[in-house]
Design a protein around this motif. Structure first.
Motif, mmCIF file in Angstrom:
data_model
loop_
_atom_site.group_PDB
_atom_site.id
_atom_site.type_symbol
_atom_site.label_atom_id
_atom_site.label_comp_id
_atom_site.label_asym_id
_atom_site.label_seq_id
_atom_site.Cartn_x
_atom_site.Cartn_y
_atom_site.Cartn_z
ATOM 1 N N ASN A 227 0.796 -1.220 0.000
ATOM 2 C CA ASN A 227 0.000 0.000 0.000
ATOM 3 C C ASN A 227 0.838 1.284 0.000
ATOM 4 O O ASN A 227 0.518 2.242 -0.713
ATOM 5 N N PHE A 228 1.916 1.303 0.775
ATOM 6 C CA PHE A 228 2.740 2.514 0.898
ATOM 7 C C PHE A 228 3.279 2.902 -0.481
ATOM 8 O O PHE A 228 3.145 4.050 -0.925
ATOM 9 N N CYS A 232 0.300 5.697 -1.516
ATOM 10 C CA CYS A 232 0.432 6.641 -0.399
ATOM 11 C C CYS A 232 1.585 7.623 -0.598
ATOM 12 O O CYS A 232 2.488 7.649 0.234
ATOM 13 N N GLY A 298 8.133 5.188 6.638
ATOM 14 C CA GLY A 298 6.994 4.634 7.371
ATOM 15 C C GLY A 298 7.023 3.127 7.387
ATOM 16 O O GLY A 298 7.975 2.506 6.932
ATOM 17 N N GLY A 299 5.962 2.544 7.926
ATOM 18 C CA GLY A 299 5.877 1.086 8.016
ATOM 19 C C GLY A 299 6.307 0.580 9.376
ATOM 20 O O GLY A 299 5.868 -0.473 9.825
ATOM 21 N N LYS A 301 8.378 2.386 13.252
ATOM 22 C CA LYS A 301 8.718 3.678 13.834
ATOM 23 C C LYS A 301 10.158 4.088 13.514
ATOM 24 O O LYS A 301 11.091 3.315 13.647
ATOM 25 N N VAL A 321 5.395 8.692 7.835
ATOM 26 C CA VAL A 321 4.113 8.158 7.388
ATOM 27 C C VAL A 321 3.749 6.973 8.276
ATOM 28 O O VAL A 321 4.489 5.989 8.345
ATOM 29 N N GLY A 323 0.914 4.504 8.429
ATOM 30 C CA GLY A 323 -0.252 4.068 7.671
ATOM 31 C C GLY A 323 -0.548 2.616 7.923
ATOM 32 O O GLY A 323 0.157 1.938 8.667
ATOM 33 N N ALA A 325 -2.643 -0.887 5.768
ATOM 34 C CA ALA A 325 -3.386 -1.360 4.599
ATOM 35 C C ALA A 325 -4.889 -1.237 4.830
ATOM 36 O O ALA A 325 -5.660 -1.076 3.889
ATOM 37 N N GLU A 326 -5.293 -1.288 6.100
ATOM 38 C CA GLU A 326 -6.713 -1.177 6.438
ATOM 39 C C GLU A 326 -7.282 0.188 6.082
ATOM 40 O O GLU A 326 -8.495 0.346 5.992
ATOM 41 N N THR A 403 -7.037 -0.508 15.727
ATOM 42 C CA THR A 403 -5.755 -0.676 15.029
ATOM 43 C C THR A 403 -4.771 -1.569 15.781
ATOM 44 O O THR A 403 -3.831 -2.088 15.185
ATOM 45 N N ASP A 405 -2.644 -0.383 17.654
ATOM 46 C CA ASP A 405 -1.487 0.484 17.899
ATOM 47 C C ASP A 405 -1.752 1.370 19.107
ATOM 48 O O ASP A 405 -2.859 1.882 19.279
ATOM 49 N N ASN A 426 6.800 -6.396 14.182
ATOM 50 C CA ASN A 426 7.060 -5.487 13.067
ATOM 51 C C ASN A 426 8.569 -5.519 12.810
ATOM 52 O O ASN A 426 9.344 -4.858 13.465
HETATM 53 C C1 OOB Z 1 2.016 0.095 6.565
HETATM 54 O O1 OOB Z 1 0.954 -0.754 6.431
HETATM 55 P P1 OOB Z 1 0.846 -2.224 7.023
HETATM 56 O O2 OOB Z 1 -0.559 -2.653 6.787
HETATM 57 O O3 OOB Z 1 1.953 -3.066 6.498
HETATM 58 O O4 OOB Z 1 1.124 -2.112 8.591
HETATM 59 C C2 OOB Z 1 0.357 -1.286 9.424
HETATM 60 C C3 OOB Z 1 0.973 -1.223 10.801
HETATM 61 C C4 OOB Z 1 0.377 -0.150 11.688
HETATM 62 O O5 OOB Z 1 -0.818 -0.571 12.287
HETATM 63 C C5 OOB Z 1 1.512 0.047 12.679
HETATM 64 O O6 OOB Z 1 1.511 -0.993 13.629
HETATM 65 C C6 OOB Z 1 2.747 -0.087 11.830
HETATM 66 O O7 OOB Z 1 2.358 -0.885 10.723
HETATM 67 N N1 OOB Z 1 3.262 1.199 11.320
HETATM 68 C C7 OOB Z 1 4.005 2.075 12.037
HETATM 69 C C8 OOB Z 1 4.316 3.136 11.155
HETATM 70 N N2 OOB Z 1 3.752 2.865 9.959
HETATM 71 C C9 OOB Z 1 3.123 1.682 10.082
HETATM 72 N N3 OOB Z 1 4.413 2.066 13.322
HETATM 73 C C10 OOB Z 1 5.172 3.130 13.739
HETATM 74 N N4 OOB Z 1 5.502 4.169 12.952
HETATM 75 C C11 OOB Z 1 5.096 4.223 11.666
HETATM 76 N N5 OOB Z 1 5.430 5.279 10.888
HETATM 77 O O8 OOB Z 1 2.979 -0.177 7.259
HETATM 78 C C12 OOB Z 1 1.925 1.369 5.810
HETATM 79 C C13 OOB Z 1 0.874 1.595 4.944
HETATM 80 C C14 OOB Z 1 0.792 2.778 4.249
HETATM 81 C C15 OOB Z 1 1.771 3.737 4.406
HETATM 82 C C16 OOB Z 1 2.827 3.516 5.266
HETATM 83 C C17 OOB Z 1 2.906 2.324 5.976
#
Ligand code: OOB
Length: 524
Positions: A227-228, A232, A298-299, A301, A321, A323, A325-326, A403, A405, A426
């Motif tokens: 998704n990122f 995004c 992102g993705g 911290k 960022v 974000g 996928a939800e 979430t 989180d 993660n």
């Molecule tokens: C992105 O999407 P996913 O679906 O792989 O993972 C989501 C989860 C979040 O619920 C959170 O736990 C973690 O990944 N996360 C972060 C973060 N960005 C995602 N935790 C800390 N700091 C951040 N900046 O990972 C995703 C989707 C769209 C854009 C960017 C990331």
């Protein structure tokens, strides 16, 4: 209300999102809005203008229709960062057949499950990835059509799926446009239905926020299926604003830096471990990466200290960022004060994003306190696909997504991610469901019980440690043996544990659940 495994938004919110202009009739298939003669896509040796890419997408769409694919069908797509990914994606969304976006790293256990759950009619894959042969995997799958980019053997070559464009039924903006994969917190991954209109809003609003335009040259180093990198604002956000997408095979500085120099890339999205690699590589690399103006991270911290280093070291702005996928996306803004850009993970993209930060009883915490982030909005799912039991736990009765989180909200609305409540690791942005891995480990003959925890790691943020209770009389397997076992079971390598520990018993919480906190505390 659930229809065929999908949970629509309630009528009052649908009316609001339409009236306020978040949802429009624009479709994912119409996302190529660049000047026909402008460069749209650079991938390997390919250089395609908007006119070229549009023609490829519509000929491939017609080819898919000729194969018998129709609006409402699903196709599992597992392609690396290639022209084929972009063409197959655009062709599928144009005919209204939803791509189910698997990652190149997925293996038989994940792909078979995705094909079965989505009842996919087609599997679209690469020929090989290093040692791994996707065609061998394809031979075991319950799908009608296997379409291969590259050497197809007995299957249909992607290049041959093409025909003169024909009129076809137009997808409805409320149709599922694409299925994304959830990071997963349960035994099996979940599918996230993203509608045409919610995903169009997601990518267009993101492109606006990030200031994308026809001068944007966006380097893709993360998997395009994520998704990122996809939306995004990603590949689709670039197409919608007329810029150029450059596909790189990975985020390794050896591959990414020469491409930044050659194509004069202006933006890139990375996960924190790649940002750290780049901070190191820039000290010795000869390439000129001065065209880079924005690095989105992102993705997982990003430490505030690292965020602070990026502008001087890489000569670009940094954007955090946060974000999923939800749906919900949080971005630091390009004109945010430095302090917020470094210390926070941004604030919600949309004025219509609703945020609650709650305690264990679901009550809102005091402003500034840490709690679980719940959210609802015009591009956040209302339910996973065909997962009623899981949905009952993952959403509040009024439709907020839990979430998992843990965040703190500042008066400005910016969120700081403080931790996680969900049972997930993660690993540098790759998400691993502890329960999914535990279930695979439990199938090992020597394993009596298994518990998987994240261990802090300077580069990856976290790595994966599996605690095993070994059956009486059995030999304790080594890490290599366990990884081989998981590989033979068809589990993606990023989900394999980095470390094994044995235990005689697992510590329990007062309600009798395994205490992962107490387990993690056992590690030095
Ligand atoms: C992105 O999407 P996913 O679906 O792989 O993972 C989501 C989860 C979040 O619920 C959170 O736990 C973690 O990944 N996360 C972060 C973060 N960005 C995602 N935790 C800390 N700091 C951040 N900046 O990972 C995703 C989707 C769209 C854009 C960017 C990331």
């Amino acid at each position: 209300m659930t229809v065929d495994g999908l949970t629509p938004w309630p009528a009052d919110l649908e009316a609001r999102y339409q009236a306020e202009g978040y949802w429009t009739d624009r479709l994912l298939g119409g996302v190529l809005r660049g000047d026909p003669s402008d460069l749209a896509l650079v991938a390997g040796g390919d250089r395609l203008t908007y006119a070229d890419l549009d023609a490829r997408a519509s000929r491939t769409a017609a080819g898919l229709l000729a194969l018998g694919l129709r609006r409402g069908d699903r196709a599992v797509v597992q392609l690396p960062n290639t022209t084929g990914f972009v063409v197959a994606f655009l062709a599928l969304v144009r005919i209204g057949a939803a791509p189910v976006l698997a990652l190149p790293a997925h293996r038989e256990s994940e792909i078979r499950y995705l094909c079965e759950l989505s009842e996919a009619r087609a599997y679209i894959c690469a020929d090989r990835d290093g040692d791994f042969d996707y065609r061998e995997l394809a031979r075991t799958l319950p799908v009608e059509h296997v379409i291969v980019e590259g050497e197809a053997e007995e299957f249909t070559p992607l290049a041959s799926v093409e025909a003169d464009p024909v009129a076809a039924p137009r997808p409805d903006p409320s149709d599922v446009g694409v299925f994304l994969l959830s990071g997963g917190t349960t035994g099996l991954p979940k599918l996230i239905p993203r509608t045409q209109r919610d995903y169009v809003y997601n990518l267009e609003a993101s492109a606006g926020l990030c200031g994308f335009d026809r001068d944007t040259v966006y380097l893709v180093v993360l998997p395009a299926a994520h998704n990122f990198a996809l939306a995004c604002p990603g590949i689709l956000g670039v197409f919608a604003t007329g810029g150029t997408v450059v596909l790189a095979p990975s985020g390794s500085p050896d591959e990414a830096f020469p491409l930044i120099e050659r194509e004069r890339a202006t933006v890139c999205a990375v996960v924190p471990p790649i940002a750290l690699l780049w901070l190191d590589a820039v000290t010795w690399s000869d390439e000129d990466i001065s065209s880079l103006g924005l690095l989105q991270v992102g993705g997982a911290k990003l430490a505030a200290e690292r965020a602070a280093e990026i502008p001087d070291a890489l000569g670009c702005q940094v954007q955090q960022v946060f974000g999923m996928a939800e749906g919900l996306l949080n971005y630091t803004r390009l004109d945010d004060p430095r302090d917020l850009v470094e210390r926070t993970q941004g604030r919600p993209l949309s004025p219509a994003d609703e945020i609650r930060v709650v305690d264990e009883d679901g009550k809102q915490v005091a402003p500034g306190d840490v709690g679980e982030l719940l959210t609802r909005g015009p591009y956040t799912l209302r339910g996973y696909y065909r997962a009623p039991e899981h949905n009952a736990r993952s959403f509040t009765p009024d439709g907020f997504y839990r979430t998992g989180d843990l965040v703190r909200r500042l008066p400005s609305g910016h969120l700081i991610v403080e931790g996680r409540e969900k049972d997930q690791i993660n690993r540098g942005g790759d998400k691993i469901s502890a329960e999914e891995l535990e279930n695979h480990l439990l199938a090992h003959p020597a394993v009596h019980d298994a518990a998987v925890v994240g261990v802090p790691d300077a580069v990856m943020g976290e790595r994966t440690c599996a605690f095993l209770i070994i059956r009486k009389g059995e030999k304790t397997p080594g890490l290599r043996e366990v990884k081989d076992f998981l590989r033979v079971r068809g589990v993606a390598a990023y989900k394999h544990p980095d470390r094994l520990e044995t235990a005689a018993a697992f510590p329990r919480t007062p309600v009798g659940k395994i205490s992962k906190k107490a387990l993690a505390a056992r590690l030095p």
